[in-house]
Design a protein around this motif. Structure first.
Motif, PDB file in Angstrom:
ATOM      1  N   TRP A 306       0.841  -1.205   0.000  1.00 14.73           N
ATOM      2  CA  TRP A 306       0.000   0.000   0.000  1.00 14.73           C
ATOM      3  C   TRP A 306       0.875   1.254   0.000  1.00 14.73           C
ATOM      4  O   TRP A 306       0.620   2.201  -0.754  1.00 14.73           O
ATOM      5  CB  TRP A 306      -0.934  -0.021   1.214  1.00 14.73           C
ATOM      6  CG  TRP A 306      -1.764   1.201   1.336  1.00 14.73           C
ATOM      7  CD1 TRP A 306      -2.925   1.480   0.676  1.00 14.73           C
ATOM      8  CD2 TRP A 306      -1.471   2.333   2.168  1.00 14.73           C
ATOM      9  NE1 TRP A 306      -3.385   2.726   1.048  1.00 14.73           N
ATOM     10  CE2 TRP A 306      -2.514   3.270   1.962  1.00 14.73           C
ATOM     11  CE3 TRP A 306      -0.448   2.645   3.067  1.00 14.73           C
ATOM     12  CZ2 TRP A 306      -2.544   4.504   2.626  1.00 14.73           C
ATOM     13  CZ3 TRP A 306      -0.483   3.863   3.728  1.00 14.73           C
ATOM     14  CH2 TRP A 306      -1.521   4.768   3.500  1.00 14.73           C
ATOM     15  N   GLY A 309       2.124   2.284  -3.271  1.00 10.90           N
ATOM     16  CA  GLY A 309       1.099   2.654  -4.256  1.00 10.90           C
ATOM     17  C   GLY A 309       0.634   1.492  -5.109  1.00 10.90           C
ATOM     18  O   GLY A 309       0.060   1.687  -6.186  1.00 10.90           O
ATOM     19  N   LYS A 310       0.874   0.253  -4.620  1.00  4.42           N
ATOM     20  CA  LYS A 310       0.514  -0.918  -5.424  1.00  4.42           C
ATOM     21  C   LYS A 310      -0.888  -1.424  -5.132  1.00  4.42           C
ATOM     22  O   LYS A 310      -1.333  -2.402  -5.733  1.00  4.42           O
ATOM     23  CB  LYS A 310       1.546  -2.029  -5.197  1.00  4.42           C
ATOM     24  CG  LYS A 310       2.909  -1.637  -5.765  1.00  4.42           C
ATOM     25  CD  LYS A 310       3.963  -2.675  -5.539  1.00  4.42           C
ATOM     26  CE  LYS A 310       5.228  -2.272  -6.278  1.00  4.42           C
ATOM     27  NZ  LYS A 310       6.421  -2.881  -5.756  1.00  4.42           N
ATOM     28  N   ASN A 312      -4.822   0.050  -4.804  1.00  2.00           N
ATOM     29  CA  ASN A 312      -5.642   1.244  -5.044  1.00  2.00           C
ATOM     30  C   ASN A 312      -7.120   0.929  -4.850  1.00  2.00           C
ATOM     31  O   ASN A 312      -7.530  -0.244  -4.865  1.00  2.00           O
ATOM     32  CB  ASN A 312      -5.389   1.756  -6.466  1.00  2.00           C
ATOM     33  CG  ASN A 312      -3.936   2.163  -6.642  1.00  2.00           C
ATOM     34  OD1 ASN A 312      -3.463   3.100  -6.014  1.00  2.00           O
ATOM     35  ND2 ASN A 312      -3.213   1.421  -7.467  1.00  2.00           N
ATOM     36  N   ASP A 313      -7.916   1.997  -4.704  1.00  2.00           N
ATOM     37  CA  ASP A 313      -9.360   1.810  -4.500  1.00  2.00           C
ATOM     38  C   ASP A 313      -9.938   0.925  -5.597  1.00  2.00           C
ATOM     39  O   ASP A 313      -9.624   1.101  -6.778  1.00  2.00           O
ATOM     40  CB  ASP A 313     -10.077   3.175  -4.511  1.00  2.00           C
ATOM     41  CG  ASP A 313      -9.794   3.949  -3.233  1.00  2.00           C
ATOM     42  OD1 ASP A 313      -9.195   3.359  -2.309  1.00  2.00           O
ATOM     43  OD2 ASP A 313     -10.162   5.133  -3.170  1.00  2.00           O
ATOM     44  N   ASP A 315      -9.420  -2.240  -5.990  1.00  2.00           N
ATOM     45  CA  ASP A 315      -8.613  -3.438  -6.266  1.00  2.00           C
ATOM     46  C   ASP A 315      -9.147  -4.654  -5.510  1.00  2.00           C
ATOM     47  O   ASP A 315      -9.607  -4.534  -4.360  1.00  2.00           O
ATOM     48  CB  ASP A 315      -7.155  -3.224  -5.833  1.00  2.00           C
ATOM     49  CG  ASP A 315      -6.370  -2.400  -6.848  1.00  2.00           C
ATOM     50  OD1 ASP A 315      -6.946  -2.067  -7.902  1.00  2.00           O
ATOM     51  OD2 ASP A 315      -5.197  -2.092  -6.570  1.00  2.00           O
ATOM     52  N   TRP A 335     -10.676  -3.331  -2.147  1.00  2.00           N
ATOM     53  CA  TRP A 335     -10.071  -2.174  -1.457  1.00  2.00           C
ATOM     54  C   TRP A 335     -10.905  -0.926  -1.635  1.00  2.00           C
ATOM     55  O   TRP A 335     -11.497  -0.712  -2.659  1.00  2.00           O
ATOM     56  CB  TRP A 335      -8.654  -1.932  -1.996  1.00  2.00           C
ATOM     57  CG  TRP A 335      -7.822  -1.202  -0.993  1.00  2.00           C
ATOM     58  CD1 TRP A 335      -7.501   0.128  -1.008  1.00  2.00           C
ATOM     59  CD2 TRP A 335      -7.210  -1.753   0.180  1.00  2.00           C
ATOM     60  NE1 TRP A 335      -6.740   0.417   0.085  1.00  2.00           N
ATOM     61  CE2 TRP A 335      -6.546  -0.700   0.839  1.00  2.00           C
ATOM     62  CE3 TRP A 335      -7.165  -3.032   0.772  1.00  2.00           C
ATOM     63  CZ2 TRP A 335      -5.839  -0.870   2.030  1.00  2.00           C
ATOM     64  CZ3 TRP A 335      -6.473  -3.210   1.931  1.00  2.00           C
ATOM     65  CH2 TRP A 335      -5.825  -2.141   2.563  1.00  2.00           C
TER      66      TRP A 335
END
Ligand code: ACO
Length: 335
Positions: A306, A309-310, A312-313, A315, A335
């Motif tokens: 997280w 940045g791997k 994201n909303d 996912d 997510w």
């Protein structure tokens, strides 16, 4: 019916880096063997005198998770703490978190499911939130392995694998049933308990007995692992848990945006990745840096993925673990 979702993540690992070359000065091992068999390059081991313990590291990770959740410690309704290396034989570490963080007198539950500990902990928190009993639950995984390893050549097949560290998540209630924990799946097979075990001290094998015997050959208080037996079961059970989670949610393997496997051995993660035909960007591994941190491994990896940045909303995130017990399981999240 409510759903639960993670709104804050935090991790803490000790500063003290132990490389494979460092280990080769303590025991008969070498960087090539460790990397080839496990993928591990280094791990963190608590430095004596630093004051870190499972509870202390858990509290450090928890502070970060609570702050990132935009909450304060007074907003937390319940604590779930997963570890196999608690500060005391009893009580568990959960109550220490209540004290260290100076929280209200909320309930605290310890989970003893080793490498699957964080999966079980998320599932327990999810049920409490789904029933409406609690709003915000602090879920922690932490391990202080280095204090209990046989660092001589005798213990090399186990001790080179394990590292210290902690991670924490704040789970909260959402009325949006399309996000958060979609399902969790938990399993055990106790007939294999002694294939990966620390036998003593326990009620069956108590300290005076060990001390009276004064027998340096007694390794019952160090972890024992039947490595190849564990490996063979791990690859099968990991796969089953992932398939079970996908099937329960009508998902295909192509739908996985991020798989966070328990960081037991890079070779296990690679086997799973290949078996499911997943791309590198669909699987997160950090065992190379931290070794196997047992109940902390999934939450440290989730936090790091997280942070990078791997995740994201929207996912689809799959958590899966296998370990001592045997216990295994998976959590499927949107997510
Ligand atoms: N350095 C050098 N040589 C070593 C070391 C070491 N650190 N450790 C063992 N060896 C030697 C052994 O003595 C043996 O030598 P021999 O052939 O002369 O007898 C040889 O290397 C092979 O040993 P194995 O134990 O058979 O090695 P293996 O390939 O099985 O790898 C390992 C061991 C890495 C432990 C692997 O079995 C494994 O990863 N198993 C799964 C671990 C796991 O998933 N655990 C679950 C989670 S942990 C938890 O729940 C707490």
């Amino acid at each position: 019916m409510y759903n639960s979702r993670i709104i804050g993540l935090g991790k803490y690992v000790p500063d003290n880096i132990i490389t494979n070359d460092d280990l080769s000065k303590m025991m008969d091992t070498n960087d090539a063997w460790i990397q080839e068999r496990t993928g591990i390059q280094e791990r963190r081991w608590i430095k004596e005198g630093s004051g870190d313990t499972s509870a202390v590291m858990g509290a450090k990770a928890a502070r970060i998770a609570i702050e990132r959740a935009g909450l304060t410690k007074d907003d937390i309704d319940f604590i779930v703490f997963a570890t196999l290396s608690p500060d005391y034989y009893f009580p568990g570490c959960g109550v220490q978190i209540q004290d260290i963080l100076d929280m209200p007198t909320v309930g605290a539950l310890d989970i003893r499911n080793q490498c699957s500990g964080f999966i079980y902990a998320v599932s327990v928190a999810d049920q409490f939130i789904k029933t409406g009993m609690y709003n915000n639950i602090l879920v922690i995984g932490a391990e202080y392995h280095s204090g209990g390893l046989d660092k001589s050549t005798r213990g090399r097949s186990v001790s080179v694998i394990f590292g210290d560290g902690a991670g924490a998540a704040v789970m909260t209630r959402t009325e949006d049933n399309t996000i958060g924990v979609l399902s969790s799946h938990l399993h055990s097979e106790g007939k294999h308990a002694e294939e990966l075990v620390v036998e003593g001290p326990s009620i069956r094998h108590w300290v005076p007995e060990i001390l009276e015997a004064n027998n340096e050959e007694d390794t019952s208080y160090y972890p024992y692992m039947n490595g190849q037996f564990v490996f063979k079961h791990a690859v099968v059970r990991f796969s089953e848990a992932i398939v079970e989670g996908l099937t329960a949610n009508n998902l295909q393997k192509e739908d996985i945006d991020m798989l966070i496997p328990h960081q037991a051995n890079l070779r296990i993660s690679q086997f799973i990745q290949k078996k499911f035909g997943l791309r590198d960007d669909q699987v997160f591994n950090n065992i190379q840096k931290y070794g196997n941190t047992t109940a902390a491994s999934v939450i440290i990896a989730l936090t790091e993925a997280w942070e990078e940045g791997k995740i994201n909303d929207g996912d689809t995130v799959v958590l899966a673990a296998f370990g001592s017990g045997f216990t295994w399981g998976s959590v499927i999240m949107k997510w």
